[in-house]
Scaffold this active site. Structure first.
Site, PDB file in Angstrom:
ATOM      1  N   SER A   5      41.439  45.177  31.673  1.00  0.00           N
ATOM      2  CA  SER A   5      41.041  46.588  31.696  1.00  0.00           C
ATOM      3  C   SER A   5      42.105  47.452  31.025  1.00  0.00           C
ATOM      4  O   SER A   5      41.775  48.432  30.352  1.00  0.00           O
ATOM      5  CB  SER A   5      40.842  47.065  33.135  1.00  0.00           C
ATOM      6  OG  SER A   5      39.774  46.381  33.730  1.00  0.00           O
ATOM      7  N   LYS A  51      48.651  52.111  38.760  1.00  0.00           N
ATOM      8  CA  LYS A  51      48.029  52.225  37.436  1.00  0.00           C
ATOM      9  C   LYS A  51      47.524  53.643  37.193  1.00  0.00           C
ATOM     10  O   LYS A  51      47.035  54.291  38.129  1.00  0.00           O
ATOM     11  CB  LYS A  51      46.850  51.237  37.333  1.00  0.00           C
ATOM     12  CG  LYS A  51      47.286  49.787  37.410  1.00  0.00           C
ATOM     13  CD  LYS A  51      46.107  48.837  37.322  1.00  0.00           C
ATOM     14  CE  LYS A  51      46.568  47.390  37.362  1.00  0.00           C
ATOM     15  NZ  LYS A  51      45.441  46.448  37.467  1.00  0.00           N
ATOM     16  N   ARG A  87      43.250  34.392  34.978  1.00  0.00           N
ATOM     17  CA  ARG A  87      43.226  34.143  33.526  1.00  0.00           C
ATOM     18  C   ARG A  87      44.401  33.281  33.081  1.00  0.00           C
ATOM     19  O   ARG A  87      44.325  32.608  32.062  1.00  0.00           O
ATOM     20  CB  ARG A  87      43.278  35.473  32.750  1.00  0.00           C
ATOM     21  CG  ARG A  87      42.030  36.318  32.884  1.00  0.00           C
ATOM     22  CD  ARG A  87      42.307  37.748  32.494  1.00  0.00           C
ATOM     23  NE  ARG A  87      43.328  38.314  33.371  1.00  0.00           N
ATOM     24  CZ  ARG A  87      43.708  39.581  33.346  1.00  0.00           C
ATOM     25  NH1 ARG A  87      43.181  40.416  32.486  1.00  0.00           N
ATOM     26  NH2 ARG A  87      44.626  40.026  34.185  1.00  0.00           N
ATOM     27  N   HIS A 114      35.418  40.328  34.272  1.00  0.00           N
ATOM     28  CA  HIS A 114      35.025  40.646  35.658  1.00  0.00           C
ATOM     29  C   HIS A 114      33.582  40.202  35.920  1.00  0.00           C
ATOM     30  O   HIS A 114      33.285  39.626  36.978  1.00  0.00           O
ATOM     31  CB  HIS A 114      35.086  42.158  35.901  1.00  0.00           C
ATOM     32  CG  HIS A 114      36.464  42.749  35.903  1.00  0.00           C
ATOM     33  ND1 HIS A 114      36.782  43.887  35.214  1.00  0.00           N
ATOM     34  CD2 HIS A 114      37.603  42.357  36.528  1.00  0.00           C
ATOM     35  CE1 HIS A 114      38.065  44.181  35.420  1.00  0.00           C
ATOM     36  NE2 HIS A 114      38.579  43.263  36.211  1.00  0.00           N
TER      37      HIS A 114
HETATM   38  O1  PNS Z   1      42.370  45.126  39.521  1.00  0.00           O
HETATM   39  P1  PNS Z   1      43.707  45.224  40.218  1.00  0.00           P
HETATM   40  O2  PNS Z   1      44.356  46.569  39.966  1.00  0.00           O
HETATM   41  O3  PNS Z   1      44.613  44.090  39.867  1.00  0.00           O
HETATM   42  O4  PNS Z   1      43.404  45.121  41.794  1.00  0.00           O
HETATM   43  C1  PNS Z   1      44.448  45.136  42.735  1.00  0.00           C
HETATM   44  C2  PNS Z   1      43.900  45.386  44.145  1.00  0.00           C
HETATM   45  C3  PNS Z   1      43.169  46.702  44.193  1.00  0.00           C
HETATM   46  C4  PNS Z   1      42.943  44.262  44.501  1.00  0.00           C
HETATM   47  C5  PNS Z   1      45.126  45.388  45.104  1.00  0.00           C
HETATM   48  O5  PNS Z   1      46.003  46.395  44.698  1.00  0.00           O
HETATM   49  C6  PNS Z   1      44.731  45.579  46.561  1.00  0.00           C
HETATM   50  O6  PNS Z   1      44.289  44.643  47.186  1.00  0.00           O
HETATM   51  N1  PNS Z   1      44.852  46.816  47.096  1.00  0.00           N
HETATM   52  C7  PNS Z   1      44.461  47.127  48.457  1.00  0.00           C
HETATM   53  C8  PNS Z   1      45.649  47.558  49.327  1.00  0.00           C
HETATM   54  C9  PNS Z   1      46.064  46.473  50.292  1.00  0.00           C
HETATM   55  O7  PNS Z   1      45.298  46.035  51.123  1.00  0.00           O
HETATM   56  N2  PNS Z   1      47.338  46.022  50.154  1.00  0.00           N
HETATM   57  C10 PNS Z   1      47.984  45.090  51.046  1.00  0.00           C
HETATM   58  C11 PNS Z   1      47.711  43.628  50.839  1.00  0.00           C
HETATM   59  S1  PNS Z   1      47.903  42.973  49.229  1.00  0.00           S
END
Ligand code: PNS
Length: 161
Positions: free
Chosen positions: A132, A42, A95, A18
């Site tokens: 993570s 998660k 990745r 990150h």
């Molecule tokens: O680190 P992660 O868990 O892969 O991150 C995922 C994250 C938080 C970026 C994703 O779940 C997200 O964008 N959540 C926000 C909710 C949202 O806007 N969802 C609709 C469009 S994807």
């Protein structure tokens, strides 16, 4: 025109991968918002405020230059946060092909919803195996996570908390 980008994620906890992506993004944009978002899919290790604080310390420790705000977002769509702060770009670290498959539908939906584009950045391959979820597992079983996370995170996870 001032270019503002958002780096979203669970960051539970923030890893060296990150930090690598945050540094690359900071070199490309005028202003960066690193946004901790709760991912209901998660099981969390750290409270959101703790994740924010560790990212702030890790960014400082890494000496990353530029305008970087670390915050969290829990009210609705991530693109609403982007619109509120005037950010036109989301940044995601890639990745592997698995990340591409996971991120592509979200990128298209976020563009459909609010015209926010997603930029995929490639971290140093040295971090390609770091996640993570792996760090959470190793830490919870008492293993050494120092090779995978910023020092401030390793110290925190190995402290009594
Ligand atoms: O680190 P992660 O868990 O892969 O991150 C995922 C994250 C938080 C970026 C994703 O779940 C997200 O964008 N959540 C926000 C909710 C949202 O806007 N969802 C609709 C469009 S994807």
């Amino acid at each position: 025109m001032r270019r503002i980008a958002v780096v979203p994620g669970s960051f539970d906890p923030v890893t060296l991968g990150h930090i690598d992506v945050i540094e690359r993004a900071a070199n490309l944009f005028d202003e960066l918002h690193v946004v901790v978002v709760h991912n209901p899919d998660k099981t969390a290790l750290l409270p959101i405020a703790q994740r924010v604080s560790l990212i702030q310390d890790a960014v400082k420790q890494a000496g990353i230059e530029g305008e970087i705000l670390v915050t969290s977002w829990s009210v609705g769509l991530l693109v609403d946060y982007c619109t509120d702060v005037g950010a036109s770009v989301l940044i995601k670290g890639i990745r592997s092909q698995i990340d591409v498959a996971y991120e592509t539908p979200m990128a298209i939906v976020n563009r459909d919803l609010a015209g926010v584009e997603t930029v995929f950045l490639l971290p140093d391959p040295a971090h390609a195996h770091v996640s993570s979820s792996l760090v959470r597992q190793v830490a919870s079983l008492g293993g050494d996570v120092a090779p995978y996370v910023p020092k401030v995170v390793a110290d925190f996870l190995q402290s009594d908390r």
